[in-house]
Design a protein around this motif. Sequence first.
Motif, PDB file in Angstrom:
ATOM      1  N   ALA A  56      -0.386  40.383 -13.454  1.00  0.00           N
ATOM      2  CA  ALA A  56       0.246  41.681 -13.705  1.00  0.00           C
ATOM      3  C   ALA A  56       1.745  41.463 -13.564  1.00  0.00           C
ATOM      4  N   MET A  57       2.450  41.391 -14.697  1.00  0.00           N
ATOM      5  CA  MET A  57       3.858  41.012 -14.715  1.00  0.00           C
ATOM      6  C   MET A  57       4.602  41.874 -15.736  1.00  0.00           C
ATOM      7  N   HIS A  58       5.917  41.747 -15.754  1.00  0.00           N
ATOM      8  CA  HIS A  58       6.710  42.355 -16.818  1.00  0.00           C
ATOM      9  C   HIS A  58       6.532  41.480 -18.065  1.00  0.00           C
ATOM     10  N   VAL A  59       5.796  41.967 -19.035  1.00  0.00           N
ATOM     11  CA  VAL A  59       5.435  41.134 -20.185  1.00  0.00           C
ATOM     12  C   VAL A  59       6.548  41.195 -21.225  1.00  0.00           C
ATOM     13  N   GLU A  60       7.459  40.232 -21.112  1.00  0.00           N
ATOM     14  CA  GLU A  60       8.537  40.051 -22.079  1.00  0.00           C
ATOM     15  C   GLU A  60       8.702  38.547 -22.276  1.00  0.00           C
ATOM     16  N   ALA A  61       9.714  38.146 -23.028  1.00  0.00           N
ATOM     17  CA  ALA A  61       9.755  36.768 -23.523  1.00  0.00           C
ATOM     18  C   ALA A  61       9.765  35.719 -22.419  1.00  0.00           C
ATOM     19  N   ASP A  89       5.943  44.945 -26.788  1.00  0.00           N
ATOM     20  CA  ASP A  89       4.665  44.884 -27.502  1.00  0.00           C
ATOM     21  C   ASP A  89       4.558  43.674 -28.424  1.00  0.00           C
ATOM     22  N   ASP A  90       5.674  43.268 -29.026  1.00  0.00           N
ATOM     23  CA  ASP A  90       5.610  42.111 -29.912  1.00  0.00           C
ATOM     24  C   ASP A  90       5.339  40.826 -29.135  1.00  0.00           C
ATOM     25  N   VAL A  91       5.896  40.724 -27.938  1.00  0.00           N
ATOM     26  CA  VAL A  91       5.625  39.552 -27.095  1.00  0.00           C
ATOM     27  C   VAL A  91       4.174  39.564 -26.635  1.00  0.00           C
ATOM     28  N   SER A  92       3.671  40.737 -26.277  1.00  0.00           N
ATOM     29  CA  SER A  92       2.261  40.852 -25.895  1.00  0.00           C
ATOM     30  C   SER A  92       1.358  40.396 -27.027  1.00  0.00           C
ATOM     31  N   PRO A 351      15.385  51.565 -22.917  1.00  0.00           N
ATOM     32  CA  PRO A 351      14.990  51.220 -24.292  1.00  0.00           C
ATOM     33  C   PRO A 351      15.504  49.873 -24.787  1.00  0.00           C
ATOM     34  N   ILE A 352      16.647  49.433 -24.279  1.00  0.00           N
ATOM     35  CA  ILE A 352      17.216  48.165 -24.747  1.00  0.00           C
ATOM     36  C   ILE A 352      17.096  47.058 -23.707  1.00  0.00           C
ATOM     37  N   ALA A 353      16.285  47.294 -22.673  1.00  0.00           N
ATOM     38  CA  ALA A 353      16.235  46.368 -21.544  1.00  0.00           C
ATOM     39  C   ALA A 353      15.676  45.015 -21.945  1.00  0.00           C
ATOM     40  N   LEU A 354      16.274  43.967 -21.404  1.00  0.00           N
ATOM     41  CA  LEU A 354      15.811  42.599 -21.616  1.00  0.00           C
ATOM     42  C   LEU A 354      15.484  41.902 -20.301  1.00  0.00           C
TER      43      LEU A 354
END
Length: 427
Positions: A56-61, A89-92, A351-354
Amino acid sequence: MSTYSTITEQLDDAEAARTEGRRKMDWARQHMPILEALREEYEADQPFAGQRIAMAMHVEAKTANLVELLADGGAEVAVTGCNPLSTHDDVSAALDAHERITSYAKRGVDDEEYYEAIHAVLDISPTITVDDGMDMVAAVHEDYPELIDSLLGGCEETTTGVHRLRAMDEDGALEYPVFAVNDTPMKRLFDNVHGTGESALANIAMTTNLSWAGKTVVIAGYGDCGRGLAKKAAGQNANVVVTEVEPRRALEAHMEGYDVMPMAEAAEVGDVFITVTGNRDVITKEHFESMKDGVLLANAGHFDIEVDLAALDDLAADRYEAREGVEAFELDDGRRLNVLAEGRLVNLASPIALGHPVEVMDQSFGVQAVCVRELVDNADAYEPGVHDVPDELDKRVAEIKLAADGVEFDALTDEQREYMGSWEHGT
């Protein structure tokens, strides 16, 4: 439009999402030399063959490269988000295309969907958990106690999660070993200080299009994350105020040159408020009542309970989207208090968070990866409870990073090592 055309468009959209997610992952991977070195080792050794890892993580690149590393090392991995708004969502979608990864992560879920995804991840009957905030560990103990006997252990990424785990351990309720990854130097000194400091301020500035120069920034909490936020904000010519409940941290902030005061006083002078305590009700009704028009309210702690949004909503005569990612609460007297990212992690949920810089997360996820291997290789050495990361593992991650950056450093001579280990040498 025909049903065939609709299905074709959906397939095209799904493929486009996977392609974009992979593009993001590949960019991050170029700047993650620690994970790249471990990937080479783990692909060759397959240390996780036969293991099932629930995450369970922050699912980003950046996180995705850790997930993929574990799968490429032989594990079956199921992953979901640890925050309803931090998933890309695209990374997921890109992760889900991997033959040994199932991703249930989706952005914008409600509470019910969030916990349904955690339960779906646990359906793989994991042998290891990797958590950010402890929701996965809590679900295991509350809803799936039958899994505990087969769990080798777990890893916890963040401050809030470690606090919850230690409380659980003190109550005798934690029934399998978990590494406190957050507390190791390679995590605390870089991820918390530089990662949170840089990413939170950058996301606030980009979301609002406002400058830090000349503003009074109130940092609630002066732990490692708060220390980084204060340092970075001061470096961008902000006036920094620190609020604290721990006297030594308050004294440290004072001696670093920051103004230290109670939140009741800070509320009257602050332009921007950033909570980073890991606790609840840090900014409440009494504080809202004395704030200036136009203040920004942001949370860089883990859960959305540091700013009392229910109390703010009760005070508001109106609320509206002032800007994407910024909700204005207008009070009866016309003052507007602006909440960023719904009070959730501003560096991950806007919304723009990386999230944190790539290089910083390479270090943190490197520690996660070596800890997972430690659990596989030496599970019998760890009793149920919270465990510090073995220092030699932390140092190894630092050595990989230094080598990747071409940095050489000294080593102790035999005589120095003997001297440091002896009590017999005096003046």
